[in-house]
Design a protein around this motif. Structure first.
Motif: not given
Length: 82
Positions: A1-9
């Motif tokens: 499963x892929x990780x969600x994008x970071x808040x910064x991104x």
């Protein structure tokens, strides 16, 4: 499963999207086909990722809030959906 994008991104995307949309809308005819669809996709993407911004004077979102406030809306008077 892929990780969600970071808040910064996502924040960086939000800023780029806001800037790009503002620049595009400056010269765009509001009746141009596809404009609403593009804006809706952008809005939904930001909403889905819980990206929020508070309107501030001198910023694009603040300017939008000021313009929207010039057009009061009463849902009870909206006959388009009826």
């Amino acid at each position: 499963m892929s990780k969600a994008a970071s808040k910064g991104a996502l924040e960086a995307l939000h800023n780029k999207l806001a800037t790009t949309l503002a620049e595009a809308l400056d010269g765009l005819d509001a009746s141009e086909k596809g404009t609403a669809a593009i804006l809706n996709v952008a809005r939904q993407f930001l909403k889905d990722n819980n990206v929020e911004a508070a309107p501030r004077e001198g910023q694009p979102l603040g300017a939008l809030a000021e313009k929207v406030a010039q057009f009061p809306f009463d849902p009870a008077e909206d006959t388009r959906a009826h």
